[in-house]
Design a protein around this motif. Structure first.
Motif, PDB file in Angstrom:
ATOM      1  N   PHE A   7      15.905  15.347   6.613  1.00 46.87           N
ATOM      2  CA  PHE A   7      16.873  16.769   7.040  1.00 46.87           C
ATOM      3  C   PHE A   7      17.110  16.351   8.604  1.00 46.87           C
ATOM      4  N   ARG A   8      17.769  17.260   9.445  1.00 49.73           N
ATOM      5  CA  ARG A   8      17.747  16.804  10.589  1.00 49.73           C
ATOM      6  C   ARG A   8      18.174  17.852  11.562  1.00 49.73           C
ATOM      7  N   ALA A   9      17.466  18.243  12.603  1.00 53.63           N
ATOM      8  CA  ALA A   9      18.111  19.176  13.550  1.00 53.63           C
ATOM      9  C   ALA A   9      19.030  19.291  14.103  1.00 53.63           C
ATOM     10  N   GLU A  10      20.306  18.489  13.394  1.00 53.63           N
ATOM     11  CA  GLU A  10      21.354  18.175  14.129  1.00 53.63           C
ATOM     12  C   GLU A  10      22.195  19.631  14.902  1.00 53.63           C
ATOM     13  N   LYS A  11      22.320  19.523  15.912  1.00 57.96           N
ATOM     14  CA  LYS A  11      22.948  21.365  17.093  1.00 57.96           C
ATOM     15  C   LYS A  11      24.380  20.501  17.224  1.00 57.96           C
ATOM     16  N   ILE A  35      32.318  16.781  11.726  1.00 60.43           N
ATOM     17  CA  ILE A  35      32.833  17.043  10.991  1.00 60.43           C
ATOM     18  C   ILE A  35      31.962  16.117   9.754  1.00 60.43           C
ATOM     19  N   ARG A  36      30.662  15.347  10.227  1.00 62.42           N
ATOM     20  CA  ARG A  36      29.982  14.458   9.400  1.00 62.42           C
ATOM     21  C   ARG A  36      28.333  15.004   9.283  1.00 62.42           C
ATOM     22  N   HIS A  37      28.215  15.778  10.190  1.00 61.98           N
ATOM     23  CA  HIS A  37      26.561  16.392  10.676  1.00 61.98           C
ATOM     24  C   HIS A  37      26.292  17.510   9.322  1.00 61.98           C
ATOM     25  N   LEU A  38      25.158  17.612   8.943  1.00 64.82           N
ATOM     26  CA  LEU A  38      24.707  18.666   7.464  1.00 64.82           C
ATOM     27  C   LEU A  38      23.615  18.896   8.047  1.00 64.82           C
ATOM     28  N   THR A  39      22.299  19.377   7.855  1.00 64.81           N
ATOM     29  CA  THR A  39      21.252  19.710   8.832  1.00 64.81           C
ATOM     30  C   THR A  39      20.422  19.479   7.731  1.00 64.81           C
ATOM     31  N   GLU A  40      21.260  19.454   6.126  1.00 62.90           N
ATOM     32  CA  GLU A  40      20.463  18.738   4.798  1.00 62.90           C
ATOM     33  C   GLU A  40      20.945  17.643   4.138  1.00 62.90           C
ATOM     34  N   TYR A  41      20.877  16.657   4.225  1.00 59.09           N
ATOM     35  CA  TYR A  41      22.236  16.178   2.853  1.00 59.09           C
ATOM     36  C   TYR A  41      21.046  15.065   2.182  1.00 59.09           C
ATOM     37  N   TRP A  42      21.622  14.122   1.687  1.00 57.19           N
ATOM     38  CA  TRP A  42      21.120  13.725   0.129  1.00 57.19           C
ATOM     39  C   TRP A  42      22.078  12.261   0.596  1.00 57.19           C
ATOM     40  N   HIS A  43      20.654  11.101   0.860  1.00 55.71           N
ATOM     41  CA  HIS A  43      19.889   9.854   1.739  1.00 55.71           C
ATOM     42  C   HIS A  43      20.348   9.061   0.639  1.00 55.71           C
ATOM     43  N   ILE A  44      21.254   8.346  -0.229  1.00 52.08           N
ATOM     44  CA  ILE A  44      20.892   6.967  -1.021  1.00 52.08           C
ATOM     45  C   ILE A  44      19.882   5.917   0.087  1.00 52.08           C
ATOM     46  N   GLY A  73      34.094   7.840  10.538  1.00 51.27           N
ATOM     47  CA  GLY A  73      32.836   6.564  10.930  1.00 51.27           C
ATOM     48  C   GLY A  73      32.083   5.928  10.685  1.00 51.27           C
ATOM     49  N   GLU A  74      30.456   6.411  11.020  1.00 52.38           N
ATOM     50  CA  GLU A  74      29.344   5.308  10.205  1.00 52.38           C
ATOM     51  C   GLU A  74      29.417   6.292   8.807  1.00 52.38           C
ATOM     52  N   ILE A  75      28.721   5.728   8.088  1.00 53.92           N
ATOM     53  CA  ILE A  75      28.311   5.830   6.322  1.00 53.92           C
ATOM     54  C   ILE A  75      26.611   4.937   6.532  1.00 53.92           C
ATOM     55  N   SER A  76      26.764   4.309   6.074  1.00 50.36           N
ATOM     56  CA  SER A  76      25.429   3.993   6.522  1.00 50.36           C
ATOM     57  C   SER A  76      24.704   3.001   7.700  1.00 50.36           C
ATOM     58  N   THR A  77      23.422   3.358   7.923  1.00 53.27           N
ATOM     59  CA  THR A  77      22.531   2.003   8.295  1.00 53.27           C
ATOM     60  C   THR A  77      21.508   1.774   8.265  1.00 53.27           C
ATOM     61  N   GLY A  78      21.528   0.498   8.307  1.00 51.13           N
ATOM     62  CA  GLY A  78      20.294  -0.682   7.032  1.00 51.13           C
ATOM     63  C   GLY A  78      19.888  -1.381   8.374  1.00 51.13           C
ATOM     64  N   MET A  97      22.380   5.123   3.378  1.00 59.93           N
ATOM     65  CA  MET A  97      23.846   6.018   3.333  1.00 59.93           C
ATOM     66  C   MET A  97      23.445   7.174   2.715  1.00 59.93           C
ATOM     67  N   GLY A  98      24.717   8.073   4.039  1.00 64.37           N
ATOM     68  CA  GLY A  98      24.725   9.815   3.986  1.00 64.37           C
ATOM     69  C   GLY A  98      26.013  10.211   2.669  1.00 64.37           C
ATOM     70  N   LEU A  99      25.452  10.400   1.002  1.00 71.54           N
ATOM     71  CA  LEU A  99      26.079  10.895   0.375  1.00 71.54           C
ATOM     72  C   LEU A  99      27.466  11.614   0.612  1.00 71.54           C
ATOM     73  N   GLU A 100      27.223  12.440   1.567  1.00 77.09           N
ATOM     74  CA  GLU A 100      27.953  13.371   1.385  1.00 77.09           C
ATOM     75  C   GLU A 100      28.986  12.729   2.236  1.00 77.09           C
ATOM     76  N   ARG A 101      28.228  11.461   3.652  1.00 83.60           N
ATOM     77  CA  ARG A 101      29.425  11.783   4.850  1.00 83.60           C
ATOM     78  C   ARG A 101      30.171  10.101   3.659  1.00 83.60           C
ATOM     79  N   LEU A 102      30.027   9.273   2.298  1.00 87.43           N
ATOM     80  CA  LEU A 102      30.672   9.277   1.127  1.00 87.43           C
ATOM     81  C   LEU A 102      31.738   9.699   0.501  1.00 87.43           C
TER      82      LEU A 102
HETATM   83  P1  ATP Z   1      24.476   9.969  13.833  1.00 82.61           P
HETATM   84  O1  ATP Z   1      24.684   8.856  14.679  1.00 82.61           O
HETATM   85  O2  ATP Z   1      25.988  10.282  12.911  1.00 82.61           O
HETATM   86  O3  ATP Z   1      24.172  11.284  13.754  1.00 82.61           O
HETATM   87  P2  ATP Z   1      22.816   8.469  12.794  1.00 82.61           P
HETATM   88  O4  ATP Z   1      23.046   6.986  13.274  1.00 82.61           O
HETATM   89  O5  ATP Z   1      21.521   9.077  12.948  1.00 82.61           O
HETATM   90  O6  ATP Z   1      24.033   9.382  12.129  1.00 82.61           O
HETATM   91  P3  ATP Z   1      21.151   7.322  10.642  1.00 82.61           P
HETATM   92  O7  ATP Z   1      19.583   7.314  10.959  1.00 82.61           O
HETATM   93  O8  ATP Z   1      21.546   5.665  10.697  1.00 82.61           O
HETATM   94  O9  ATP Z   1      21.727   8.125  11.105  1.00 82.61           O
HETATM   95  O10 ATP Z   1      21.279   7.697   9.119  1.00 82.61           O
HETATM   96  C1  ATP Z   1      21.779   6.964   8.057  1.00 82.61           C
HETATM   97  C2  ATP Z   1      22.554   7.849   7.477  1.00 82.61           C
HETATM   98  O11 ATP Z   1      22.326   9.300   6.935  1.00 82.61           O
HETATM   99  C3  ATP Z   1      24.120   7.531   8.140  1.00 82.61           C
HETATM  100  O12 ATP Z   1      24.473   6.466   8.397  1.00 82.61           O
HETATM  101  C4  ATP Z   1      24.546   9.104   7.590  1.00 82.61           C
HETATM  102  O13 ATP Z   1      25.501   8.570   6.618  1.00 82.61           O
HETATM  103  C5  ATP Z   1      23.840   9.245   6.839  1.00 82.61           C
HETATM  104  N1  ATP Z   1      23.412  10.915   7.908  1.00 82.61           N
HETATM  105  C6  ATP Z   1      22.659  10.885   9.040  1.00 82.61           C
HETATM  106  N2  ATP Z   1      22.684  11.525   9.425  1.00 82.61           N
HETATM  107  C7  ATP Z   1      23.140  12.672   8.788  1.00 82.61           C
HETATM  108  C8  ATP Z   1      23.688  14.449   9.090  1.00 82.61           C
HETATM  109  N3  ATP Z   1      23.072  15.393   9.875  1.00 82.61           N
HETATM  110  N4  ATP Z   1      24.658  15.120   8.372  1.00 82.61           N
HETATM  111  C9  ATP Z   1      24.808  13.566   7.321  1.00 82.61           C
HETATM  112  N5  ATP Z   1      24.244  12.624   7.149  1.00 82.61           N
HETATM  113  C10 ATP Z   1      24.391  11.959   7.655  1.00 82.61           C
END
Ligand code: ATP
Ligand code: MG
Length: 428
Positions: free
Chosen positions: A205-209, A213-222, A350-355, A398-403
């Motif tokens: 869950f992220r309180a993304e304001k 096209i790549r942010h949700l407030t609830e997403y599935w995280h692999i 752009g970003e789909i995973s961070t590790g 990795m964000g499932l929905e971004r993938l």
């Molecule tokens: P961004 O900079 O794009 O907001 P982030 O670097 O804050 O992403 P991470 O904390 O690295 O995101 O989260 C790991 C992965 O989860 C991201 O690479 C992305 O695929 C996914 N993710 C992160 N935030 C979101 C979101 N708000 N909606 C959908 N997927 C997300």
């Protein structure tokens, strides 16, 4: 009469057979002597014709409205004019549930359709996206399991932040303040001391304001985490996962991609190893177009898109500045300003995973927490992991929905999840 799925008819397995299909009215067109019905079930759509001469069937078909549920019996014939190449000449029609006037029609706005999500999920588009999504989850699990990882179940209610506080959702937990998890990473880190190689597919869950096209407030995280590994092991694992999932989707989701008009060839072309560039190289490349960008700046969506255009396929950016990374990121001992961190990027998203590698030294970790204004006492259990048999370890999310947005060429991430949550959207 044999009850069949529409897919069996479209696959050519029911020619000249009398069959029975069960489903919903997708389209209806009424002529003087003939009613055309397009019936849908979970597997596809089929055109059916009802002749005026079949009196009982005609009377039922006349009553049918869009999205009414029914059973229809008839003879299957190949027909080049019919979408899908087959048609059922109806012999009997029986209504199960007569629908009220269906609110979704062709001329409705995107906003309206999103308000009607509970009904829009019946559309071909959403049906197909959800099938691909289910498969992507299955192939992801398949890869982790083949590599000896155990699937685990982390909590969603948490007491301390994982990522920065700005996107943290707080909530009242009886009379205490808790949060919804932003990532399961810290809990996976606990579990590696028991299971070593672990993974989960769970909500974050992220309180993304920001509305992108790549942010949700609830997403599935692999997410995966494992001990005794290096940055190279991490990147190899991630590209192996991508290659596997893309290959399996390319093999098994051809019909879905074709109907959605998505390009499946780019998936078949995904092959490890992926290109790797350092963050410093990325800045150099981007500086050509954007001279204001400097080492130390975080890469935004626009920067990542520009970088990704050059590659036209998945690639890695690694060695980010420590200052823009979370407290748990390990840094180079001889270059503390650089973190052992890596992002996977894809075109358009752009970003789909961070590790990265996690700091395994207790004292270093405490310093990093303090530098970011975090209270070590809020993370006692996390520090315990460094007190009792600490090990070097890596992991990624990795964000499932971004993938899926990338794979399926979706315009917006909201279409990659059945019930999207954004700042303004939480209904139904
Ligand atoms: P961004 O900079 O794009 O907001 P982030 O670097 O804050 O992403 P991470 O904390 O690295 O995101 O989260 C790991 C992965 O989860 C991201 O690479 C992305 O695929 C996914 N993710 C992160 N935030 C979101 C979101 N708000 N909606 C959908 N997927 C997300
Ligand atoms: Mg990230």
């Amino acid at each position: 009469m044999a009850l069949v799925k529409i897919r069996e008819i479209l696959d050519g397995n029911c020619n000249d057979k009398s069959v029975s299909v069960r489903g919903w009215v997708y389209r209806k067109r009424e002529g003087k002597e003939l009613i055309f019905l397009v019936i849908r079930d979970s597997t596809g759509v089929i055109q059916c014709t009802v002749k005026k001469a079949s009196e009982a069937a005609w009377a039922e078909a006349q009553k049918l409205t869009i999205e009414s549920s029914l059973v229809l019996d008839g003879l299957v014939k190949p027909d080049k004019r019919a979408p899908g190449g087959f048609e059922i000449a109806a012999e009997a029609v029986s209504i199960i549930g007569l629908a009220d006037v269906f609110p979704i029609a062709k001329d409705k706005s995107e906003e309206f359709i999103r308000d009607m999500r509970h009904l829009w999920l019946r559309s071909r588009k959403m049906n197909l996206v959800m099938k691909v999504r289910g498969n992507v989850m299955e192939y992801t699990r398949e890869y982790f399991k083949k590599q000896g990882y155990t699937e685990v179940s982390p909590p969603m209610f948490i007491s301390a932040a994982v990522e920065g506080g700005s996107t943290l959702f707080g909530l009242k937990y009886f009379d205490q303040d808790l949060y919804l998890t932003q990532s399961s990473q810290l809990y996976l880190e606990i579990l590696i001391y028991s299971l070593e190689q672990v993974f989960c597919i769970a909500p974050s869950f992220r309180a993304e304001k920001s509305r992108t096209i790549r942010h949700l407030t609830e997403y599935w995280h692999i997410e995966g985490e494992w001990p005794f590994a290096t940055m190279d092991d991490l990147m190899k694992f991630e590209e192996g996962l991508m290659e596997h999932v893309c290959k399996r989707v390319a093999e098994n989701c051809q019909k879905e991609f074709a109907e959605l008009g998505a390009d499946i060839n780019k998936l078949a072309a995904v092959k490890a190893p992926f290109p790797r560039i350092t963050y410093a190289e990325a800045i150099d490349r981007l500086k050509v177009k954007n001279p204001a960008l400097n080492w130390g700046d975080d890469l935004g969506y626009e920067d990542e898109k520009v970088l990704a255009e050059d590659f036209g396929k998945p690639f890695f950016v690694y060695d980010y500045p420590t200052a823009i990374k979370a407290f748990y990121c390990k840094t180079y001992s001889d270059r503390p300003e650089v973190a052992l961190s890596v992002d996977m990027m894809v075109p358009r998203i752009g970003e789909i995973s961070t590790g990265g590698q996690r700091e395994e030294d207790k004292e270093m970790l405490i310093k990093r927490m303090q530098a970011q204004g975090l209270k070590p006492e809020d993370y006692e259990w996390y520090l315990d992991l460094r007190r009792y048999g600490t090990v070097p370890h890596v992991g990624f999310g990795m964000g499932l929905e971004r993938l899926l947005t990338w794979m399926l060429d979706l315009e917006n991430i909201m279409d990659a999840i059945p019930f999207p949550r954004t700042t303004r959207r939480f209904y139904p």
